[in-house]
Design a protein around this motif. Structure first.
Motif: not given
Length: 223
Positions: A101-107, A109-110, A169-175
């Motif tokens: 549904w959504s996708e966060l860039p790796t940077w 997430v880190l 939390f949700p940012m690390v989980l990529g959502s």
């Protein structure tokens, strides 16, 4: 006492890993969810280290942190709603990964992972500063007002640390979607803090004077 406390800590720690794992990997439908593995490592790694330090250096504080049964009716409602937010947020994050549904860039997430670790550091510092810190709203015997360190900046630095922690939390989980669910947590904290300050004003000598000295409850220069 320490043996019993060790046993209680191991049980809660293990149950935490199992519950979070179920909430993430079952809805995701796979173990190939790298964000979840990263999150669990960041969450439970420092938790294990902090628990070990408290067990040997401050077992009384660890025992207080393991106690989660609220006496205040209003606080029970806050805890209940917080539990719903966390369960819903984790499940939605996992479903988000599963269905894209959504996708966060790796940077990003880190970066969120760094925020999570910094938040844990603040959390540990608050516990070092305040030996009366409990998970329940109460005034303890011989409790004194702490007004130095982080407590000289905001009146509730633990809640400040957990706000940063839980919003990461949700940012690390990529959502991105789950992030909006976790935004309910600071709103619940407002309700918790208002009730907690009533309890402290009525039962903790010097707290009213402390409120005049430190104006901000949760966020410096904001509230």
């Amino acid at each position: 006492m320490r043996t019993k406390l060790l046993f209680q800590t191991i049980i809660k720690f293990t149950l935490g890993i199992v519950m979070i794992g179920l909430l993430l990997f079952l809805p995701a439908g796979t173990f190939d969810y790298w964000n979840a593995w990263l999150f669990m490592g960041l969450l439970f790694g420092p938790m294990f280290l902090l628990g070990a330090v408290l067990l040997f250096k401050s077992p009384e504080l660890l025992a207080k942190r393991l106690q989660s049964k609220e006496k205040e009716g209003e606080q029970k409602q806050v805890i209940g709603w917080s539990l719903i937010v966390f369960i819903g947020g984790f499940v939605v994050a996992a479903l988000d990964f599963r269905f894209g549904w959504s996708e966060l860039p790796t940077w990003l997430v880190l970066a969120a992972a760094v925020v999570l670790l910094v938040s844990y550091g603040l959390y540990a510092e608050v516990m070092r500063e305040n030996a009366y810190l409990s998970r329940t709203v109460e005034v303890q015997e011989n409790q004194k007002v702490i007004d130095t360190g982080l407590y000289g900046i905001v009146r509730h630095p633990m809640y400040f640390a957990t706000t940063l922690l839980f919003l990461s939390f949700p940012m690390v989980l990529g959502s991105a979607i789950a992030f909006f669910i976790f935004l309910f947590y600071p709103l619940l904290l407002v309700k918790r803090i208002k009730n907690e300050e009533e309890v402290l004003e009525n039962g903790l000598p010097g707290y009213k004077e402390y409120k005049k000295k430190v104006k901000y409850r949760l966020f410096p220069f904001l509230w």
